[in-house]
Enzyme design. Structure first.
Site, short mmCIF file in Angstrom:
data_model
loop_
_atom_site.label_atom_id
_atom_site.label_comp_id
_atom_site.label_asym_id
_atom_site.label_seq_id
_atom_site.Cartn_x
_atom_site.Cartn_y
_atom_site.Cartn_z
N HIS A 664 12.47 68.86 63.96
CA HIS A 664 12.71 69.87 62.75
C HIS A 664 11.70 70.93 62.72
O HIS A 664 12.08 71.64 61.96
CB HIS A 664 12.38 68.82 61.44
CG HIS A 664 10.95 68.66 61.04
ND1 HIS A 664 10.18 67.48 61.32
CD2 HIS A 664 10.19 69.59 60.47
CE1 HIS A 664 8.92 67.77 60.94
NE2 HIS A 664 8.71 69.01 60.47
N ASP A 719 13.54 62.40 65.09
CA ASP A 719 12.98 63.88 64.91
C ASP A 719 12.15 63.99 66.14
O ASP A 719 10.88 63.78 66.22
CB ASP A 719 12.05 63.84 63.68
CG ASP A 719 11.49 65.24 63.20
OD1 ASP A 719 11.74 66.05 63.94
OD2 ASP A 719 10.78 65.24 62.38
N GLY A 814 5.16 67.43 64.16
CA GLY A 814 5.24 67.75 65.69
C GLY A 814 3.95 67.32 66.25
O GLY A 814 3.98 67.00 67.46
N1 ARG Z 1 7.03 67.82 57.50
C1 ARG Z 1 5.94 68.27 57.42
C2 ARG Z 1 5.68 69.44 58.27
O1 ARG Z 1 6.54 70.18 58.74
C3 ARG Z 1 4.92 67.04 57.99
C4 ARG Z 1 4.70 66.14 56.74
C5 ARG Z 1 4.10 64.96 56.98
N2 ARG Z 1 3.66 64.58 55.55
C6 ARG Z 1 3.03 63.41 55.45
N3 ARG Z 1 2.95 63.08 54.22
N4 ARG Z 1 2.79 62.59 56.26
O2 ARG Z 1 4.42 69.81 58.73
#
Ligand code: ARG
Length: 863
Positions: A664, A719, A814
């Site tokens: 993503h 992902d 990531g």
């Molecule tokens: N989608 C988020 C990013 O792009 C990571 C989120 C992880 N969140 C969590 N509560 N563990 O950095």
């Protein structure tokens, strides 16, 4: 094993002292005594008393003869016994070494005393030596056994002389010598020490047995350095050959550090990389004296330390002694250190603290506090208030001090002593005053504490909050929620369980969905007991019960393979989904056999390509400064920067040119094409986002981004992405690849894992500059589904701390979720993917399950 060897063989193990030293002769003594005893017994048998009695009847002459022979035999045995005792035991000598110092109150220090080659040094040394010998000679337990004495150094105050003395003493007098030497200062009061004929006066004489750490090693390489601090200048020194070649083996190097009179020294090891403490005998010891004696040792260091680990020590006088002892093996770079002098205003610790709140800490915090200090803080808040002190960091650990005895360094409040390593804790007073005392003794120091004091209302110590019995304030919602928020658990006592909770046998209330999750939440395990399978059954990971006999029978009776995955030793079995497949296509039924340093496959392919998941630096057993990582703690961590935007996502290094990240991160967006490799730069070996030009950092542009073809933008299923670097990186202490788990690798629920990244430090917050780390736990997947309904796929795992407060967040995506496996090897268990907010209660983070995608990684990258 050795203990069970027959005594004869044991003799072979006796350490053979060099000629002249007889320290361990006693072993031989005992053996010869046994032999003697045997000889004696044989003699008795030869002429037993019975025979003598028989002979008696035959006539007096014979009787006399026999009696005479018996007597002679007895006498001879006694004589041999005595001679053996005298020569082997009584006369067996032990070598004894002492180090110590004394004061010459009538003398003035001169610069020439710093150099042992000057005539002034030699002249004074001879006088001191003679004075010591005279003192020894006055004591019958000491004088006769003295062999040699030497003066190693002088320092200011009037003049302090450091000496060593060697004795050779019969074994049976050794204890008396020890005692006499330990009390040698007691002679002070008698005035015997005034060596008037030598025109020096001797005072404050002390002697200590030589440091056992030094005595047990042998060395043939010695090196000695003398350094004097220059006003306003930092002086550096390092181990011989540093950093280009390893320090010498079998060495004993000494650095005598001095400052001007009335100054103290601050010493910092800026790089420290010595043989690991558990694998060898190399170490560095720092003494707050010029004599290497244990009672004045400040610290003993071995292994390697991160550059960010604070290794600063402050002396109590204008001198310090640094000693390096090495054994025969090991090739390590050594250390680099610097020191400078500063005015001796040490007494300025403690004082009166007023107001409604404030901070205070041990001297030089977070450097090590000096030895031999006492600080008293008198804290006073406004009349109508009460005061409490919260210790945020607390490190007062000393080797050999039993926990909770606090016999050496301690903090004392309200007559109660605190020492060792402690989590943040609060001490409160029922008045507006509190006194905090800090004491450090003469040996071994630590980094100390930093604390804050706060005033509070006695009628309402925690406005709007629940007050723990310890005085800590917690959110009211946390009372009776099943989590221990107060360190004394007072928030979970006397609760009425709600219908969403069940009552543990010990009376605590816990959420119902914690039942049977494999974690002992009650503390008495009562939440896990009703879930056992009947006896004679095995419990599958999916909860099913199967007869014990079906476990490890080569058939998947559970349906999830869990009955066949872990069958003790690796046995080649028919291949199944859950069995590890070797390169030769044979399968073994050992759980997680890859890179565990044991050969499990007949072709050893389970241990191939295992140059991964190891870090160069010692992991310190405690977290210093909150959740900041140490430099090199996570050497596979990568920061991905997008042109014009800076850090966006994390990634993990899996070989010298491939990274694993989240798919993503590379979504095609309306205005930015994140899928374009030329947009990105990868930083390896990075610690602080502001310090990207640091020599330890290697940056690369990206050649290729391969998103998993099944990646779903809406569900975040699959992902994961792999990135190829424009050119390979060089592995260093700060840059290393992580291990990838096999498809069959299992990470059990409850297992502790680490997530790292430069993401936001709170929901909707901003990113961190220093790489952050957090310890979280693998959560049972059934429970995850209840907590995050309709969100999880088989390519996801959820990991977190259900109390909230610890999680990954925006910007961590990531990045790695790390599991520490057999032999301290680090595996990439997951890739940060998404979450419901950050660090919310009962909302664990979701991670891509790397083991599930292991084959895809292999196909696309070859790693
Ligand atoms: N989608 C988020 C990013 O792009 C990571 C989120 C992880 N969140 C969590 N509560 N563990 O950095």
């Amino acid at each position: 094993m050795k203990d069970y060897r027959p005594p004869k063989e044991k003799k072979m193990n006796i350490y053979h002292p060099p000629p002249g030293a007889k320290a361990y002769d006693s072993g031989l003594k005992y053996s010869s005594k046994t032999e003697d005893m045997n000889g004696f017994e044989e003699g008795v048998e030869f002429l037993p008393t019975m025979n003598a009695k028989k002979l008696e009847k035959r006539g007096p002459k014979r009787w006399v003869l026999v009696a005479a022979i018996v007597l002679i035999c007895l006498f001879l045995s006694l004589l041999t016994g005595f001679l053996v005792w005298h020569f082997k035991y009584r006369n067996s000598h032990v070598e004894k070494h002492y180090n110590g110092h004394l004061r010459l109150p009538t003398l003035r220090f001169m610069d020439a005393y710093e150099n042992s080659n000057t005539t002034e040094f030699v002249g004074l040394a001879n006088k001191v030596k003679q004075a010591l010998i005279n003192i020894y000679n006055k004591n019958p337990d000491v004088g006769p056994f003295h062999k040699r004495t030497g003066i190693s150094a002088f320092s200011e105050g009037s003049v302090i002389a450091y000496y060593w003395s060697q004795f050779s003493v019969p074994k049976y007098k050794a204890d008396a010598l020890d005692e006499a030497m330990a009390n040698i200062k007691a002679l002070n009061q008698t005035g015997l020490l005034k060596e008037r004929n030598l025109d020096i006066r001797v005072e404050s004489l002390v002697a200590f047995p030589s440091d056992p750490d030094i005595m047990k090693t042998s060395w043939d390489n010695s090196c000695r350095y003398a350094l004097h601090a220059k006003e306003g200048v930092i002086t550096s020194f390092s181990t011989p050959g540093f950093p280009n070649s390893p320090y010498p083996s079998n060495a004993r190097c000494l650095w005598v550090l001095r400052g001007d009179a009335d100054s103290v020294l601050s010493l910092t090891f800026t790089t420290f990389d010595v043989e690991q403490c558990h694998t060898g005998d190399d170490f560095v010891k720092v003494y707050d004296s010029l004599s290497p004696v244990e009672p004045h040792a400040l610290v003993k260091l071995c292994g390697s330390f991160n550059p960010s680990y604070n290794l600063t020590f402050v002396s109590s006088q204008n001198i310090l002694l640094v000693m390096l002892i090495t054994d025969a093996k090991g090739r390590y770079p050594g250390f680099k250190a610097e020191f400078f002098q500063m005015p001796k205003q040490m007494t300025s610790c403690g004082g009166v603290l007023m107001g409604t709140s404030g901070n205070f800490s041990t001297p030089y915090y977070p450097g090590h506090y000096p030895a031999g200090v006492d600080c008293v803080w008198n804290i006073m808040v406004p009349q109508n208030k009460n005061v409490k002190v919260r210790f945020r960091e607390f490190f007062l650990l000393e080797p050999g001090v039993p926990l909770d005895s606090c016999t050496k360094d301690y903090v004392e409040i309200n007559k109660e002593k605190y020492c060792g390593l402690r989590q943040s804790f609060v001490v409160s007073s029922k008045t507006n005053q509190i006194t905090v005392r800090f004491h450090s003794d003469l040996s071994f120091v630590d980094t100390g504490f930093w604390a804050e004091f706060l005033s509070y209302d006695s009628s309402d110590p925690c406005p709007g909050k629940f007050t723990c019995q310890t005085g800590r304030c917690i959110d009211k919602a946390r009372r009776c929620d099943g989590w221990l928020d107060c360190t004394d658990a007072s928030d979970e006592k006397n609760c009425n369980c709600t219908e969403k909770q069940f009552r543990c046998r010990n009376g605590w209330c816990k959420p119902k969905y914690w039942l049977c999750d494999g974690v002992n939440d009650c503390g008495d395990n009562s939440d896990e007991q009703q879930c056992q399978c009947p006896t004679g059954n095995f419990k599958c990971s999916n909860g099913k019960c199967i007869p014990e006999a079906q476990k490890c029978n080569g058939k998947d009776d559970c349906g999830d393979g869990s009955d066949e995955g872990d069958c003790g030793s690796a046995v080649t079995v028919a291949c199944q989904e859950y069995t590890y497949k070797c390169r030769n296509q044979q399968c073994v039924n050992k759980r997680n056999p890859e890179c565990d340093d044991e050969q499990d496959c007949s072709d050893n392919s389970d241990e191939d390509n295992c140059n991964c998941g190891k870090r160069a630096y010692n992991k310190k057993s405690r977290i210093v400064g909150g959740q900041d990582s140490d430099v090199g703690e996570w050497p596979w961590q990568v920061s991905l920067h997008a042109k014009g935007e800076g850090h966006i996502c994390g990634a993990s290094l899996i070989s010298d040119k491939w990274l694993v990240s989240a798919a993503h991160c590379f979504r095609q967006e309306q205005f930015v094409r994140y899928s374009d490799p030329t947009l990105w730069t990868a930083y390896m070996g990075l610690h602080d986002q502001r310090d990207r030009t640091n020599a330890k950092v290697q940056s690369r542009s990206i050649k290729k981004i391969i998103q998993n073809p099944y990646f779903n933008e809406y569900t975040f299923d699959y992902d994961i992405a792999v990135l190829e670097l424009s050119s390979p990186v060089t592995f260093t202490a700060e840059i290393e690849p992580v291990c990838l788990p096999d498809v069959t690798h299992e990470f059990p629920a409850g297992k502790a894992m680490w997530v790292t990244g430069w993401g936001a430090t709170q929901e909707d917050g901003i990113g961190a500059m220093i790489l952050q780390k957090a310890e979280i736990r693998m959560i049972n997947q059934t429970m995850c589904n209840t907590l995050l309904p309709n969100q999880l796929t088989r390519q996801m795992i959820c990991v977190g701390i259900l109390t909230g407060g610890v999680d990954a967040c925006q910007g961590d995506s990531g990045g790695p979720l790390i599991s520490i496996e057999a032999n301290n090897r680090f595996f990439l268990a997951g890739v940060v993917s998404f979450g419901d907010g950050c660090a919310r209660r009962n909302k664990p983070g979701v991670y891509t399950k790397v083991s599930k995608l292991r084959n895809w990684i292999k196909q696309t990258t070859g790693v």
